[in-house]
Design an enzyme around this catalytic site. Sequence first.
Site, short mmCIF file in Angstrom:
data_model
loop_
_atom_site.label_atom_id
_atom_site.label_comp_id
_atom_site.label_asym_id
_atom_site.label_seq_id
_atom_site.Cartn_x
_atom_site.Cartn_y
_atom_site.Cartn_z
N GLU A 38 -12.52 -14.97 11.06
CA GLU A 38 -12.72 -14.16 9.85
C GLU A 38 -12.58 -14.98 8.56
O GLU A 38 -11.48 -15.09 8.00
CB GLU A 38 -11.73 -12.99 9.81
CG GLU A 38 -11.95 -12.10 8.59
CD GLU A 38 -10.96 -10.94 8.47
OE1 GLU A 38 -10.05 -10.83 9.32
OE2 GLU A 38 -11.09 -10.15 7.53
N ARG A 96 -9.30 -0.88 5.24
CA ARG A 96 -9.20 0.09 4.15
C ARG A 96 -10.30 1.13 4.13
O ARG A 96 -10.05 2.31 3.89
CB ARG A 96 -9.16 -0.65 2.80
CG ARG A 96 -7.82 -1.28 2.51
CD ARG A 96 -7.92 -2.30 1.42
NE ARG A 96 -8.51 -3.55 1.89
CZ ARG A 96 -8.73 -4.62 1.14
NH1 ARG A 96 -8.42 -4.59 -0.15
NH2 ARG A 96 -9.25 -5.71 1.65
N ARG A 98 0.84 -1.22 0.00
CA ARG A 98 0.00 0.00 0.00
C ARG A 98 0.87 1.26 0.00
O ARG A 98 0.56 2.24 -0.66
CB ARG A 98 -0.96 -0.02 1.19
CG ARG A 98 -1.94 -1.17 1.01
CD ARG A 98 -3.14 -1.12 1.90
NE ARG A 98 -3.87 -2.35 1.65
CZ ARG A 98 -4.57 -3.04 2.54
NH1 ARG A 98 -4.69 -2.57 3.75
NH2 ARG A 98 -5.18 -4.16 2.21
N LYS A 128 -16.27 -12.33 11.78
CA LYS A 128 -15.99 -11.19 10.89
C LYS A 128 -16.10 -11.72 9.48
O LYS A 128 -15.36 -12.63 9.08
CB LYS A 128 -14.58 -10.65 11.17
CG LYS A 128 -14.12 -9.59 10.18
CD LYS A 128 -12.98 -8.77 10.77
CE LYS A 128 -12.35 -7.88 9.73
NZ LYS A 128 -11.41 -6.92 10.30
N SER A 134 -14.11 -4.74 5.02
CA SER A 134 -14.54 -3.95 3.85
C SER A 134 -14.07 -4.61 2.56
O SER A 134 -14.73 -4.45 1.52
CB SER A 134 -14.08 -2.49 3.95
OG SER A 134 -12.68 -2.37 4.08
N GLY A 135 -12.97 -5.33 2.59
CA GLY A 135 -12.60 -6.22 1.49
C GLY A 135 -12.34 -5.60 0.12
O GLY A 135 -12.41 -6.30 -0.87
N GLY A 136 -12.11 -4.29 0.08
CA GLY A 136 -11.85 -3.67 -1.22
C GLY A 136 -13.07 -3.00 -1.82
O GLY A 136 -13.04 -2.52 -2.97
P1 13P Z 1 -10.39 -4.50 5.06
O1 13P Z 1 -11.55 -3.78 5.70
O2 13P Z 1 -9.41 -3.58 4.41
O3 13P Z 1 -10.83 -5.63 4.20
O4 13P Z 1 -9.55 -5.13 6.24
C1 13P Z 1 -10.19 -5.79 7.26
C2 13P Z 1 -9.37 -6.88 7.74
O5 13P Z 1 -9.14 -6.98 8.93
C3 13P Z 1 -8.83 -7.85 6.78
O6 13P Z 1 -8.34 -8.98 7.43
#
Ligand code: 13P
Length: 333
Positions: free
Chosen positions: A177, A292, A33, A219, A261-263
């Site tokens: 998660e 993110r 990043r 999560k 949020s996953g992108g």
């Molecule tokens: P993002 O919200 O950027 O997807 O990150 C959350 C997270 O903890 C990923 O493992």
Amino acid sequence: MNEDILIKTIARLTTAPKGILAIDESLSTCDKRFEKLGVPTTIEKRQEYRELLVTAPQIEKYISGYILFDETIKQATRSGEPFLSVLKSKGIEIGIKVDTGPVDFPEHPGEKITAGLEGLSERLKEYKALGATFAKWRSVYTIGENTPSEECMKASAEIFAKYALICQENEVVPIVEPEILMDGEHSLEKCYEATARNLEIIFSELNAQKIFLPGIILKTNMILPGKDSKVIVDALEIAKATVKCLKEKVPKEIGGITFLSGGQGDEEATVRLNAMHKLSPLPWALTFSYGRAIQNPALKAWAKNPSDVALAQALLLTAAKNNSLASVGRYEK
Ligand code: 13P
């Protein structure tokens, strides 16, 4: 296991209108990043960036817990105050990523399982002594013609159960998660199907291993079409599909549910969470655990002008506030 400690930690983490901020990017993800934005990939720059995240004034109004990475949990501000004491003085819970990342799943090209069980109990004890009250373990799944396979989902579920048990024995809340990645051209229905089946397998395994469900946080991903599908789906449809899937597959007694949020676009992640809260009552606490979607504006501003920390922190605060409002269905564009 002290169930009461786990329940109380989850209550603090999921207290409305708050959610979790993930700043636990591994060194390689953080460096990627930084590279994209022209920031030098050094330990000093990572410290500088994370210092601004940890010290952001007023962030505790919207954020109940920070998920840290091994490097970060041991760092301090440039004036010498440990990050942990800054967070604790704001009443923020300390979380720690404890998996060591994805590795190839043997005989299943393209599929991954997650490593890090070895020595986990010892590491958790060390983190707990530092003040950690919750942990995170992420598994990733790609949607393809034959993936995620039953074998991969089952293997990951077994690993989740082992991780969750070790956490609970140490009185640290496990965040479980499973992330079905957005990569690909798949439909929303396909994401629904894969997420639903995966949750079924995970909860069947957690139950079989007698994991204390009120003492875990799930999560998860939202139910979304693949990011290359070019299909545009409105927030309400995503909210309805996600809530339906979670209602069908997640036991009501679970401690809480948070989203990654996953992108997704920053605004999209907020609007979609908000839309879910318009569908209340929901049977479980449901909030955000974004990385993110909360960090992006602050990271971009800081990369452009690292001396303007106040601007980056103001942007972080706004994103945290917007998601806090969304976590109770009160966000307006
Ligand atoms: P993002 O919200 O950027 O997807 O990150 C959350 C997270 O903890 C990923 O493992």
